[in-house]
Write a protein that holds these residues in place. Sequence first.
Motif, PDB file in Angstrom:
ATOM      1  N   ILE A   1       0.831  -1.197   0.000  1.00  0.00           N
ATOM      2  CA  ILE A   1       0.000   0.000   0.000  1.00  0.00           C
ATOM      3  C   ILE A   1       0.874   1.259   0.000  1.00  0.00           C
ATOM      4  N   PRO A   2       0.707   2.127  -0.990  1.00  0.00           N
ATOM      5  CA  PRO A   2       1.470   3.382  -0.998  1.00  0.00           C
ATOM      6  C   PRO A   2       0.860   4.383  -0.014  1.00  0.00           C
ATOM      7  N   GLU A   3       1.556   5.475   0.205  1.00  0.00           N
ATOM      8  CA  GLU A   3       1.006   6.529   1.049  1.00  0.00           C
ATOM      9  C   GLU A   3      -0.255   7.086   0.404  1.00  0.00           C
ATOM     10  N   ILE A   4      -1.326   7.164   1.179  1.00  0.00           N
ATOM     11  CA  ILE A   4      -2.611   7.612   0.650  1.00  0.00           C
ATOM     12  C   ILE A   4      -2.737   9.126   0.819  1.00  0.00           C
ATOM     13  N   PRO A   5      -2.984   9.860  -0.261  1.00  0.00           N
ATOM     14  CA  PRO A   5      -3.103  11.324  -0.159  1.00  0.00           C
ATOM     15  C   PRO A   5      -4.243  11.728   0.769  1.00  0.00           C
ATOM     16  N   LEU A   6      -4.054  12.791   1.500  1.00  0.00           N
ATOM     17  CA  LEU A   6      -5.068  13.279   2.425  1.00  0.00           C
ATOM     18  C   LEU A   6      -6.382  13.558   1.718  1.00  0.00           C
ATOM     19  N   VAL A   7      -6.321  14.014   0.469  1.00  0.00           N
ATOM     20  CA  VAL A   7      -7.538  14.350  -0.264  1.00  0.00           C
ATOM     21  C   VAL A   7      -8.453  13.134  -0.427  1.00  0.00           C
ATOM     22  N   SER A   8      -7.866  11.920  -0.455  1.00  0.00           N
ATOM     23  CA  SER A   8      -8.684  10.705  -0.587  1.00  0.00           C
ATOM     24  C   SER A   8      -9.583  10.497   0.626  1.00  0.00           C
ATOM     25  N   TRP A   9      -9.142  11.009   1.775  1.00  0.00           N
ATOM     26  CA  TRP A   9      -9.931  10.909   3.003  1.00  0.00           C
ATOM     27  C   TRP A   9     -10.869  12.107   3.156  1.00  0.00           C
ATOM     28  N   ASN A  10     -10.478  13.242   2.611  1.00  0.00           N
ATOM     29  CA  ASN A  10     -11.135  14.509   2.909  1.00  0.00           C
ATOM     30  C   ASN A  10     -12.259  14.872   1.945  1.00  0.00           C
ATOM     31  N   ARG A  11     -12.260  14.259   0.752  1.00  0.00           N
ATOM     32  CA  ARG A  11     -13.261  14.590  -0.262  1.00  0.00           C
ATOM     33  C   ARG A  11     -14.144  13.386  -0.574  1.00  0.00           C
TER      34      ARG A  11
ATOM     35  N   GLN B   1      -3.474   2.347  -8.114  1.00  0.00           N
ATOM     36  CA  GLN B   1      -2.031   2.114  -8.117  1.00  0.00           C
ATOM     37  C   GLN B   1      -1.714   0.652  -8.435  1.00  0.00           C
ATOM     38  N   SER B   2      -2.468  -0.261  -7.862  1.00  0.00           N
ATOM     39  CA  SER B   2      -2.202  -1.688  -8.079  1.00  0.00           C
ATOM     40  C   SER B   2      -2.464  -2.098  -9.526  1.00  0.00           C
ATOM     41  N   LEU B   3      -3.497  -1.540 -10.134  1.00  0.00           N
ATOM     42  CA  LEU B   3      -3.835  -1.882 -11.520  1.00  0.00           C
ATOM     43  C   LEU B   3      -2.800  -1.351 -12.505  1.00  0.00           C
ATOM     44  N   LYS B   4      -2.077  -0.313 -12.127  1.00  0.00           N
ATOM     45  CA  LYS B   4      -1.068   0.288 -13.007  1.00  0.00           C
ATOM     46  C   LYS B   4       0.306  -0.359 -12.858  1.00  0.00           C
ATOM     47  N   ASP B   5       0.544  -1.069 -11.764  1.00  0.00           N
ATOM     48  CA  ASP B   5       1.885  -1.556 -11.438  1.00  0.00           C
ATOM     49  C   ASP B   5       2.158  -2.895 -12.143  1.00  0.00           C
ATOM     50  N   GLU B   6       2.584  -2.816 -13.392  1.00  0.00           N
ATOM     51  CA  GLU B   6       2.790  -4.016 -14.196  1.00  0.00           C
ATOM     52  C   GLU B   6       3.958  -4.859 -13.695  1.00  0.00           C
ATOM     53  N   ILE B   7       4.982  -4.219 -13.169  1.00  0.00           N
ATOM     54  CA  ILE B   7       6.141  -4.970 -12.666  1.00  0.00           C
ATOM     55  C   ILE B   7       5.733  -5.836 -11.482  1.00  0.00           C
ATOM     56  N   TRP B   8       5.001  -5.250 -10.516  1.00  0.00           N
ATOM     57  CA  TRP B   8       4.542  -6.038  -9.374  1.00  0.00           C
ATOM     58  C   TRP B   8       3.610  -7.150  -9.833  1.00  0.00           C
ATOM     59  N   GLN B   9       2.744  -6.860 -10.789  1.00  0.00           N
ATOM     60  CA  GLN B   9       1.794  -7.864 -11.273  1.00  0.00           C
ATOM     61  C   GLN B   9       2.515  -9.084 -11.831  1.00  0.00           C
ATOM     62  N   GLN B  10       3.569  -8.869 -12.625  1.00  0.00           N
ATOM     63  CA  GLN B  10       4.309  -9.990 -13.202  1.00  0.00           C
ATOM     64  C   GLN B  10       5.043 -10.777 -12.116  1.00  0.00           C
ATOM     65  N   GLN B  11       5.648 -10.077 -11.180  1.00  0.00           N
ATOM     66  CA  GLN B  11       6.325 -10.762 -10.072  1.00  0.00           C
ATOM     67  C   GLN B  11       5.334 -11.567  -9.244  1.00  0.00           C
ATOM     68  N   ASN B  12       4.185 -10.985  -9.003  1.00  0.00           N
ATOM     69  CA  ASN B  12       3.149 -11.656  -8.232  1.00  0.00           C
ATOM     70  C   ASN B  12       2.632 -12.889  -8.953  1.00  0.00           C
ATOM     71  N   MET B  13       2.438 -12.781 -10.277  1.00  0.00           N
ATOM     72  CA  MET B  13       1.976 -13.910 -11.077  1.00  0.00           C
ATOM     73  C   MET B  13       2.937 -15.086 -10.945  1.00  0.00           C
ATOM     74  N   THR B  14       4.217 -14.811 -11.068  1.00  0.00           N
ATOM     75  CA  THR B  14       5.229 -15.871 -10.957  1.00  0.00           C
ATOM     76  C   THR B  14       5.209 -16.506  -9.572  1.00  0.00           C
ATOM     77  N   ARG B  15       5.136 -15.672  -8.531  1.00  0.00           N
ATOM     78  CA  ARG B  15       5.130 -16.173  -7.163  1.00  0.00           C
ATOM     79  C   ARG B  15       3.902 -17.052  -6.903  1.00  0.00           C
ATOM     80  N   LEU B  16       2.727 -16.605  -7.357  1.00  0.00           N
ATOM     81  CA  LEU B  16       1.501 -17.363  -7.114  1.00  0.00           C
ATOM     82  C   LEU B  16       1.520 -18.711  -7.829  1.00  0.00           C
ATOM     83  N   LYS B  17       1.992 -18.730  -9.064  1.00  0.00           N
ATOM     84  CA  LYS B  17       2.024 -19.992  -9.809  1.00  0.00           C
ATOM     85  C   LYS B  17       2.991 -20.976  -9.163  1.00  0.00           C
ATOM     86  N   THR B  18       4.129 -20.477  -8.702  1.00  0.00           N
ATOM     87  CA  THR B  18       5.094 -21.343  -8.014  1.00  0.00           C
ATOM     88  C   THR B  18       4.505 -21.889  -6.716  1.00  0.00           C
ATOM     89  N   SER B  19       3.877 -21.026  -5.942  1.00  0.00           N
ATOM     90  CA  SER B  19       3.280 -21.453  -4.668  1.00  0.00           C
ATOM     91  C   SER B  19       2.106 -22.394  -4.901  1.00  0.00           C
TER      92      SER B  19
END
Length: 330
Positions: free
Chosen positions: A36-46, A238-256
């Motif tokens: 989880i990245p740092e969540i901008p204050l505006v996400s809580w305030n608006r 953020q998670s939907l945009k992070d293609e590098i994490w997605q590929q790493q996660n895919m590999t980890r899940l398939k191995t596990s």
Amino acid sequence: MLNHGGKLRAASVRYQIPLSDWVDLSTGVNPHCYPIPEIPLVSWNRLPEDDDGLIEAATVYYGCNSILPVAGSQAAIQSLPVIRRRLFPDSNTVAIPAIGYREHFHAWSQQGYEILTYEDEPTEAQLHQADVVVIINPNNPTGHLIDPEKLLMWHNQLSKRQAWLVIDEAFMDCSPEHSLTDKVPCSGLILLRSIGKFFGLAGIRLGFVLAEKSVLTCLQEHLGPWTINGPSRFIAQQSLKDEIWQQQNMTRLKTSGNRLLKLLQEHFSKVYGTPMFATVFTDRACVLHELLCKQGIFTRLLDDESGIRFGLPRNTDDWHRLASGLQRTC
């Protein structure tokens, strides 16, 4: 209310084992969630805004531009029977897997639909009779995966009489080649996707419905405004945009997933697996579930008590405890 996995606190009280001492395998959620990245204050305030970039991120990830964010695919599961009846008042019959995520059965039956159940795949008679055919692909908990060409053939057959094909793809992220997201929008085809499983973000309660505009409009009006809170929208984007994490996660899940499948096959003959969970079918399911719980290993006993579903262990210690627990129990 139906029973689901994940009620670790109740198990902790029942078996008098502290929460920190459990190996929790009771859900199919990725144990290594998106950081989880740092969540901008505006996400809580608006108040949440629809044009914040979430839909654009989802459009790229799913390859579909006809999409609606909802408060977990559960929100759509509960609403679709109402929407169907509103759009097609004469609808009456729904085909649903006999073994599968029970909220589908519950939601349609609650709205008075006649339920036809099938095993792995609907029969030709059911495809001719049902006003709605619900598919869970891959199935939770059996792991059964249906080929996209077959699904498209069924959809073509159903759409000729304005019947719906509803496909729950909550666990599809590891098998994108089997998804039909690139076929939407298409009349009578409705897909449900989840952020909670692959990204390990079950707590933010966010999913997506992919369907033709008329269905999405009706669904959005039924659900009302601000169904997704601001912080959840930001994290999902953020998670939907992070293609590098997605590929790493895919590999980890398939191995596990392969590791879990092989471990269970050492002890059981009927094991069915996906990259995110594996299910054992045995007439000793209740006994095995109880014995594992007494060792602080929490699994998911299937609703009909015909088997046990195992999620992925989180770390090396959890893998060792599961292996040792199975050795003692089986």
